[in-house]
Design a protein around this motif. Structure first.
Motif, mmCIF file in Angstrom:
data_model
loop_
_atom_site.group_PDB
_atom_site.id
_atom_site.type_symbol
_atom_site.label_atom_id
_atom_site.label_comp_id
_atom_site.label_asym_id
_atom_site.label_seq_id
_atom_site.Cartn_x
_atom_site.Cartn_y
_atom_site.Cartn_z
ATOM 1 N N ARG A 42 41.139 61.571 60.674
ATOM 2 C CA ARG A 42 40.593 60.355 60.596
ATOM 3 C C ARG A 42 41.577 59.093 61.257
ATOM 4 O O ARG A 42 41.379 58.200 61.570
ATOM 5 N N THR A 54 34.968 61.034 60.135
ATOM 6 C CA THR A 54 34.569 59.981 59.266
ATOM 7 C C THR A 54 32.953 60.259 59.118
ATOM 8 O O THR A 54 32.508 59.918 57.841
ATOM 9 N N VAL A 55 32.158 60.795 59.856
ATOM 10 C CA VAL A 55 30.929 61.129 59.609
ATOM 11 C C VAL A 55 30.814 62.242 58.370
ATOM 12 O O VAL A 55 30.087 62.112 57.708
ATOM 13 N N VAL A 57 32.969 63.037 56.081
ATOM 14 C CA VAL A 57 33.399 62.711 55.047
ATOM 15 C C VAL A 57 32.444 61.661 54.230
ATOM 16 O O VAL A 57 31.916 61.838 53.045
ATOM 17 N N ASN A 58 31.873 60.727 54.988
ATOM 18 C CA ASN A 58 30.714 59.913 54.426
ATOM 19 C C ASN A 58 29.362 60.488 54.032
ATOM 20 O O ASN A 58 28.797 60.024 53.148
ATOM 21 N N ARG A 61 30.177 63.524 51.008
ATOM 22 C CA ARG A 61 30.563 62.961 49.671
ATOM 23 C C ARG A 61 29.560 62.234 48.970
ATOM 24 O O ARG A 61 29.351 61.843 47.814
ATOM 25 N N ASN A 62 28.567 61.773 49.688
ATOM 26 C CA ASN A 62 27.323 61.175 49.125
ATOM 27 C C ASN A 62 25.982 62.153 48.830
ATOM 28 O O ASN A 62 24.946 61.823 48.414
ATOM 29 N N THR A 116 36.500 65.724 50.834
ATOM 30 C CA THR A 116 36.139 64.519 51.045
ATOM 31 C C THR A 116 36.801 63.524 50.251
ATOM 32 O O THR A 116 37.345 62.618 50.765
ATOM 33 N N GLU A 120 39.881 60.982 51.059
ATOM 34 C CA GLU A 120 39.828 59.560 51.047
ATOM 35 C C GLU A 120 41.101 59.107 50.379
ATOM 36 O O GLU A 120 41.740 57.780 50.513
#
Length: 234
Positions: A42, A54-55, A57-58, A61-62, A116, A120
């Motif tokens: 990152r 970035t993709v 992790v985002n 984690r969601n 993830t 962060e």
């Protein structure tokens, strides 16, 4: 209050919590490694690596952890035929294979998910390192990997000891989701006991809640003390 189930040989309470501990430890090691790699990607100077991390992790984690764990079993193992354990002969071999396979799939799912949050936390730690240090390192000819490994990451880790402790505590509690694919950890045993000992609901809840407090409370205290000892004072 009736705690007679504690002496019932049908319920291996210590074995269930030992599985929880093993899940936590293996997943913690894997998450720390993968989370560090994701963090490096990152902050990498390569746009494609930054974009991928970035993709990832985002997105991950969601996604609910239950979905991730079930995907390991239904998509990775049953759909794609991935085997993480060797299969022995006979009924005993098949059962041993199933136990190992589900355990390792659960660890993999926990690693993919928890890394993830590690990433962060580490990225926030990197933000605490003064930019001038990296610029000075570049000025004397250090490469990106040297700057990250020698100068930035060691300071970042020291800055995020407490947040990493919180991630580890969350991971310990998240291992209960592994019961969704049949891993014999604490919550699966609790469900079994609740079904068989319906008149001892409160006692069973107290035992398992206390068990998780015993696992997580020392972790929080330990990481708090380490954070005070090694934290970077700016």
């Amino acid at each position: 209050m009736n705690f007679s189930f504690l002496s019932d040989p049908r319920y291996n309470l210590l074995g269930a919590f030992w599985n929880t501990i093993q899940l936590t430890l293996w997943a913690a090691v894997g998450s720390l490694i993968l989370g560090t790699v994701l963090t490096a990607m990152r902050v990498s100077p390569v746009p494609m690596m930054r974009g991928f991390a970035t993709v990832y992790v985002n997105m991950v984690r969601n996604i609910p952890l239950t979905v991730v764990i079930i995907a390991m079993s239904q998509v990775l193992a049953n759909g794609l035929g991935v085997r993480l354990a060797s299969r022995g002969e006979g009924a005993a071999g098949a059962q041993a294979f199933l136990t190992s396979q589900n355990f390792r799939l659960a660890v993999l799912g926990l690693v993919l998910y928890t890394s993830t949050f590690v990433s962060e936390a580490l990225r926030s730690g990197i933000n605490t390192v003064p930019v001038g240090q990296a610029e000075a390192a570049r000025a004397i000819g250090l490469k990106f990997t040297q700057i990250l490994g020698i100068i930035v990451l060691p300071q970042a880790f020291r800055a995020v000891v407490a947040p990493l402790g919180s991630v580890l505590i969350a991971l310990t509690k998240n291992t209960t989701v592994a019961s969704a694919i049949g891993v014999a950890e604490a919550s699966l045993l609790m469900n079994t006991m609740l079904e068989n000992e319906a008149d001892k609901f409160t006692a069973i809840f107290i035992v398992f809640a206390l068990g998780f407090v015993i696992l997580t409370l020392p972790t929080g205290l330990l990481f708090g003390r380490i954070a005070k000892k090694v934290g970077v004072k700016r």
